[in-house]
Write a protein that holds these residues in place. Structure first.
Motif, PDB file in Angstrom:
ATOM      1  N   TYR A 193       1.428  76.173  -3.914  1.00 50.46           N
ATOM      2  CA  TYR A 193       2.191  76.816  -4.977  1.00 50.46           C
ATOM      3  C   TYR A 193       2.536  75.781  -6.043  1.00 50.46           C
ATOM      4  O   TYR A 193       2.949  74.658  -5.721  1.00 50.46           O
ATOM      5  CB  TYR A 193       3.480  77.419  -4.424  1.00 50.46           C
ATOM      6  CG  TYR A 193       3.256  78.452  -3.347  1.00 50.46           C
ATOM      7  CD1 TYR A 193       2.924  79.767  -3.668  1.00 50.46           C
ATOM      8  CD2 TYR A 193       3.381  78.116  -1.994  1.00 50.46           C
ATOM      9  CE1 TYR A 193       2.716  80.716  -2.677  1.00 50.46           C
ATOM     10  CE2 TYR A 193       3.176  79.054  -1.004  1.00 50.46           C
ATOM     11  CZ  TYR A 193       2.845  80.354  -1.344  1.00 50.46           C
ATOM     12  OH  TYR A 193       2.623  81.296  -0.359  1.00 50.46           O
ATOM     13  N   VAL A 194       2.383  76.153  -7.302  1.00 53.39           N
ATOM     14  CA  VAL A 194       2.659  75.251  -8.419  1.00 53.39           C
ATOM     15  C   VAL A 194       3.487  75.992  -9.467  1.00 53.39           C
ATOM     16  O   VAL A 194       3.121  77.094  -9.894  1.00 53.39           O
ATOM     17  CB  VAL A 194       1.361  74.732  -9.066  1.00 53.39           C
ATOM     18  CG1 VAL A 194       1.665  73.857 -10.281  1.00 53.39           C
ATOM     19  CG2 VAL A 194       0.524  73.954  -8.052  1.00 53.39           C
ATOM     20  N   GLY A 195       4.603  75.393  -9.861  1.00 54.99           N
ATOM     21  CA  GLY A 195       5.405  75.978 -10.922  1.00 54.99           C
ATOM     22  C   GLY A 195       4.815  75.662 -12.284  1.00 54.99           C
ATOM     23  O   GLY A 195       4.537  74.501 -12.592  1.00 54.99           O
ATOM     24  N   GLU A 196       4.621  76.687 -13.092  1.00 59.00           N
ATOM     25  CA  GLU A 196       4.138  76.521 -14.471  1.00 59.00           C
ATOM     26  C   GLU A 196       5.323  76.811 -15.390  1.00 59.00           C
ATOM     27  O   GLU A 196       5.541  77.937 -15.832  1.00 59.00           O
ATOM     28  CB  GLU A 196       2.970  77.461 -14.759  1.00 59.00           C
ATOM     29  CG  GLU A 196       2.320  77.184 -16.109  1.00 59.00           C
ATOM     30  CD  GLU A 196       1.083  78.024 -16.363  1.00 59.00           C
ATOM     31  OE1 GLU A 196       0.245  77.598 -17.174  1.00 59.00           O
ATOM     32  OE2 GLU A 196       0.955  79.109 -15.758  1.00 59.00           O
ATOM     33  N   SER A 197       6.087  75.762 -15.689  1.00 61.39           N
ATOM     34  CA  SER A 197       7.360  75.948 -16.386  1.00 61.39           C
ATOM     35  C   SER A 197       7.183  76.498 -17.784  1.00 61.39           C
ATOM     36  O   SER A 197       8.034  77.242 -18.272  1.00 61.39           O
ATOM     37  CB  SER A 197       8.117  74.618 -16.435  1.00 61.39           C
ATOM     38  OG  SER A 197       8.531  74.229 -15.140  1.00 61.39           O
ATOM     39  N   LEU A 236       2.134  79.680  -9.840  1.00 62.40           N
ATOM     40  CA  LEU A 236       0.728  79.879  -9.519  1.00 62.40           C
ATOM     41  C   LEU A 236       0.497  79.610  -8.039  1.00 62.40           C
ATOM     42  O   LEU A 236       1.258  78.870  -7.402  1.00 62.40           O
ATOM     43  CB  LEU A 236      -0.148  78.930 -10.337  1.00 62.40           C
ATOM     44  CG  LEU A 236       0.043  78.942 -11.856  1.00 62.40           C
ATOM     45  CD1 LEU A 236      -0.780  77.820 -12.496  1.00 62.40           C
ATOM     46  CD2 LEU A 236      -0.353  80.291 -12.442  1.00 62.40           C
ATOM     47  N   ASP A 237      -0.562  80.199  -7.484  1.00 63.36           N
ATOM     48  CA  ASP A 237      -0.989  79.779  -6.157  1.00 63.36           C
ATOM     49  C   ASP A 237      -2.486  79.498  -6.159  1.00 63.36           C
ATOM     50  O   ASP A 237      -3.244  80.044  -6.950  1.00 63.36           O
ATOM     51  CB  ASP A 237      -0.586  80.769  -5.068  1.00 63.36           C
ATOM     52  CG  ASP A 237      -1.232  82.139  -5.188  1.00 63.36           C
ATOM     53  OD1 ASP A 237      -2.273  82.274  -5.863  1.00 63.36           O
ATOM     54  OD2 ASP A 237      -0.703  83.092  -4.598  1.00 63.36           O
ATOM     55  N   TYR A 238      -2.880  78.576  -5.296  1.00 62.54           N
ATOM     56  CA  TYR A 238      -4.273  78.153  -5.157  1.00 62.54           C
ATOM     57  C   TYR A 238      -4.635  78.157  -3.681  1.00 62.54           C
ATOM     58  O   TYR A 238      -3.810  77.798  -2.829  1.00 62.54           O
ATOM     59  CB  TYR A 238      -4.472  76.721  -5.680  1.00 62.54           C
ATOM     60  CG  TYR A 238      -4.180  76.506  -7.135  1.00 62.54           C
ATOM     61  CD1 TYR A 238      -5.203  76.497  -8.085  1.00 62.54           C
ATOM     62  CD2 TYR A 238      -2.876  76.284  -7.581  1.00 62.54           C
ATOM     63  CE1 TYR A 238      -4.935  76.274  -9.427  1.00 62.54           C
ATOM     64  CE2 TYR A 238      -2.606  76.063  -8.924  1.00 62.54           C
ATOM     65  CZ  TYR A 238      -3.633  76.058  -9.839  1.00 62.54           C
ATOM     66  OH  TYR A 238      -3.361  75.835 -11.171  1.00 62.54           O
ATOM     67  N   GLN A 239      -5.867  78.526  -3.378  1.00 62.80           N
ATOM     68  CA  GLN A 239      -6.378  78.385  -2.027  1.00 62.80           C
ATOM     69  C   GLN A 239      -6.928  76.971  -1.852  1.00 62.80           C
ATOM     70  O   GLN A 239      -7.569  76.430  -2.749  1.00 62.80           O
ATOM     71  CB  GLN A 239      -7.461  79.423  -1.750  1.00 62.80           C
ATOM     72  CG  GLN A 239      -6.949  80.863  -1.819  1.00 62.80           C
ATOM     73  CD  GLN A 239      -5.736  81.097  -0.940  1.00 62.80           C
ATOM     74  OE1 GLN A 239      -5.812  80.922   0.278  1.00 62.80           O
ATOM     75  NE2 GLN A 239      -4.608  81.467  -1.546  1.00 62.80           N
TER      76      GLN A 239
END
Length: 293
Positions: free
Chosen positions: A177-181, A187-190
């Motif tokens: 999981y990555v926050g896109e401020s 966002l999430d990535y596999q």
């Protein structure tokens, strides 16, 4: 942390217990400039003060500045193999220090020779591989880097992010999981077997999740994942902290005093949470226990 802080420097002191807290919350660190990077390890709370560029530790009996890193702009923390990795937002490097504060080296460029623009937050998997965000210096220039346990070479694994910020792993370590401020979303990535990222997806658009009467922006900063897979988000804009389920639905809001909230840490059983809080030039850390049902 958000970009507007990069040139904002004020003196800060460290103390405890000077501010009143709401019911169910206790102030455990006070008089800080801009607290960030909260992590729990063996019942010790580690955190940074960005303004003072210090790495701090707090346990049940004492608190101390573990290391001062002038020019670093200490922002994110993660424990790897008993040592601490520090994201230096200002100097663009990843510093590594031991548990006693000794410097162990740094990483200052990626595999292709590129520099890191505002390293922000970090997370490690159980194997000891590390992912970290670099917020970028222009809209859409944020990135995610991967450092395998087997080496000190950072590989770019995601790009095109509008202010890459908080970062966290799912309990099975198959999703990042990555926050896109800059876009008020997560966002999430596999994650592939080699650590690379695939299938970028909007996990949660926070502004659209906001319950009434909340209006305006709801900007993710620090992100953590609880033992049950719930996603905890410190809101730089929008108040306190939110808890989302593994599907991205909002299940709980946690009100925490302060104008901005940059990061949080969660106990292993999920019953205690530490949240950073900033108002003007004053920062503190709240302990919420037990969490409200």
């Amino acid at each position: 942390m958000n970009k507007w802080l990069a040139g904002f420097v004020l003196a800060a002191t460290f103390a405890t217990g000077a501010f009143a807290a709401p019911p169910g919350a206790t102030v455990v660190a006070d008089g800080l400039g801009f607290p960030e990077g909260t992590i729990l390890a063996n019942k010790v709370l580690y955190f940074v003060d960005y303004q003072a560029s210090t790495v701090n530790k707090l346990d049940e009996s004492s608190h101390a500045v573990l290391k001062k890193l002038p020019g670093c702009g200490a922002n994110g923390l993660v424990v790897v193999g008993g040592n601490l990795w520090v994201a230096c937002y200002d100097s663009g490097v990843i510093e590594r220090i031991s548990a006693d504060g000794s410097r162990l080296g740094s990483i200052d460029h990626s595999r292709d020779g590129g520099s890191f623009h505002h390293p922000n937050d970090l997370v490690a998997n159980r194997r000891g591989d590390v992912y970290f965000t670099a917020s970028g210096d222009l809209p859409g220039s944020g990135k995610v880097f991967f450092v395998p346990k087997s080496g000190d070479i950072a590989q770019e694994v995601a790009s095109g992010i509008n202010n890459a910020n908080g970062i966290a792993l799912s309990p099975d370590e198959k999703t990042l999981y990555v926050g896109e401020s800059g876009a008020d979303r997560v966002l999430d990535y596999q994650i592939g077997g080699d650590g690379t990222l695939h299938s970028a997806h909007t996990f949660a658009q926070l502004d659209s999740l906001a319950p009434p009467p909340s209006v305006g922006r709801h900007t993710p900063d620090g992100i953590r994942v609880g033992p049950d897979g719930s996603i905890y988000i410190a809101l730089f804009n929008g108040g306190g902290s939110w808890i989302l389920n593994s599907k991205g639905a909002l299940v709980k809001t946690l009100d925490v005093p302060g104008e901005h909230h940059s990061n949080l840490a969660i106990s292993n059983d999920g019953r205690v949470i530490y949240v950073t809080s900033i108002s003007g030039s004053s920062g503190r850390i709240y302990r919420l226990s037990p969490l409200p049902n």
